[in-house]
Design a protein around this motif. Structure first.
Motif, PDB file in Angstrom:
ATOM      1  N   MET A 257      34.689 -10.607  -6.021  1.00  9.65           N
ATOM      2  CA  MET A 257      34.577 -11.008  -7.388  1.00  9.65           C
ATOM      3  C   MET A 257      34.285  -9.767  -8.223  1.00  9.65           C
ATOM      4  SD  MET A 257      32.123 -14.024  -8.906  1.00  9.65           S
ATOM      5  CE  MET A 257      31.590 -14.298  -7.270  1.00  9.65           C
ATOM      6  N   LYS A 258      34.972  -9.641  -9.360  1.00  9.67           N
ATOM      7  CA  LYS A 258      34.782  -8.503 -10.243  1.00  9.67           C
ATOM      8  C   LYS A 258      34.456  -8.991 -11.642  1.00  9.67           C
ATOM      9  CE  LYS A 258      37.701  -5.439  -7.644  1.00  9.67           C
ATOM     10  NZ  LYS A 258      37.186  -4.104  -7.499  1.00  9.67           N
ATOM     11  N   GLY A 259      33.771  -8.127 -12.408  1.00  7.06           N
ATOM     12  CA  GLY A 259      33.405  -8.469 -13.769  1.00  7.06           C
ATOM     13  C   GLY A 259      33.106  -7.231 -14.579  1.00  7.06           C
ATOM     14  N   VAL A 260      32.569  -7.455 -15.762  1.00  2.00           N
ATOM     15  CA  VAL A 260      32.212  -6.378 -16.685  1.00  2.00           C
ATOM     16  C   VAL A 260      30.764  -6.591 -17.114  1.00  2.00           C
ATOM     17  CG1 VAL A 260      32.721  -5.302 -18.925  1.00  2.00           C
ATOM     18  CG2 VAL A 260      34.586  -6.183 -17.519  1.00  2.00           C
ATOM     19  N   VAL A 261      30.011  -5.512 -17.103  1.00  2.65           N
ATOM     20  CA  VAL A 261      28.626  -5.533 -17.583  1.00  2.65           C
ATOM     21  C   VAL A 261      28.556  -4.660 -18.822  1.00  2.65           C
ATOM     22  CG1 VAL A 261      26.286  -4.731 -17.087  1.00  2.65           C
ATOM     23  CG2 VAL A 261      27.564  -5.960 -15.345  1.00  2.65           C
ATOM     24  N   SER A 262      27.836  -5.114 -19.832  1.00  2.00           N
ATOM     25  CA  SER A 262      27.637  -4.299 -21.030  1.00  2.00           C
ATOM     26  C   SER A 262      26.148  -4.072 -21.234  1.00  2.00           C
ATOM     27  CB  SER A 262      28.252  -4.970 -22.250  1.00  2.00           C
ATOM     28  OG  SER A 262      27.623  -6.195 -22.512  1.00  2.00           O
ATOM     29  N   TYR A 263      25.843  -2.897 -21.752  1.00  2.00           N
ATOM     30  CA  TYR A 263      24.458  -2.559 -22.060  1.00  2.00           C
ATOM     31  C   TYR A 263      24.423  -1.484 -23.131  1.00  2.00           C
ATOM     32  CZ  TYR A 263      25.358   1.207 -18.672  1.00  2.00           C
ATOM     33  OH  TYR A 263      25.882   2.272 -17.987  1.00  2.00           O
ATOM     34  N   LEU A 264      23.249  -1.326 -23.740  1.00  2.00           N
ATOM     35  CA  LEU A 264      23.049  -0.333 -24.793  1.00  2.00           C
ATOM     36  C   LEU A 264      22.228   0.825 -24.260  1.00  2.00           C
ATOM     37  CD1 LEU A 264      22.136  -2.712 -27.748  1.00  2.00           C
ATOM     38  CD2 LEU A 264      24.331  -1.571 -27.347  1.00  2.00           C
ATOM     39  N   GLU A 265      22.601   2.026 -24.676  1.00  2.00           N
ATOM     40  CA  GLU A 265      21.889   3.232 -24.272  1.00  2.00           C
ATOM     41  C   GLU A 265      21.666   4.079 -25.521  1.00  2.00           C
ATOM     42  OE1 GLU A 265      23.833   6.636 -21.896  1.00  2.00           O
ATOM     43  OE2 GLU A 265      22.923   5.285 -20.411  1.00  2.00           O
ATOM     44  N   LEU A 266      20.417   4.433 -25.788  1.00  2.00           N
ATOM     45  CA  LEU A 266      20.089   5.269 -26.937  1.00  2.00           C
ATOM     46  C   LEU A 266      20.532   6.693 -26.649  1.00  2.00           C
ATOM     47  CD1 LEU A 266      18.687   4.881 -29.687  1.00  2.00           C
ATOM     48  CD2 LEU A 266      16.573   5.615 -28.601  1.00  2.00           C
TER      49      LEU A 266
END
Length: 78
Positions: free
Chosen positions: A1-10
């Motif tokens: 199973m594959k997906g996309v993760v998003s996150y914020l980095e200062l």
């Protein structure tokens, strides 16, 4: 199973980077994900992002990147 993760980095005191990474779950349990690679990233003004004051074009670009990548992963045999 594959997906996309998003996150914020200062990146500095005035800029935040929205990052999309490809991830995979080898166990198929939808709980444990392992980063495979960076898909894309975009930098935004921190205050504009906090105030949700991005342009319609910027929001569209975020959504388009997410959907395009998920479709690409799906067509890759996911």
């Amino acid at each position: 199973m594959k997906g996309v993760v998003s996150y914020l980095e200062l990146t500095d005191k005035n800029t935040v980077r929205l990052i999309f990474d490809d991830v995979a779950s080898n166990s198929g349990d939808r709980i444990s994900w392992i980063k495979e690679l960076l898909f894309t990233h975009h930098d935004y003004d921190l205050e504009s992002l906090k105030e949700l004051d991005l342009s319609e074009q910027q929001y569209a670009q975020i959504g388009e990147n997410l959907v395009i990548r998920l479709l690409a992963l799906k067509s890759g045999g996911v």
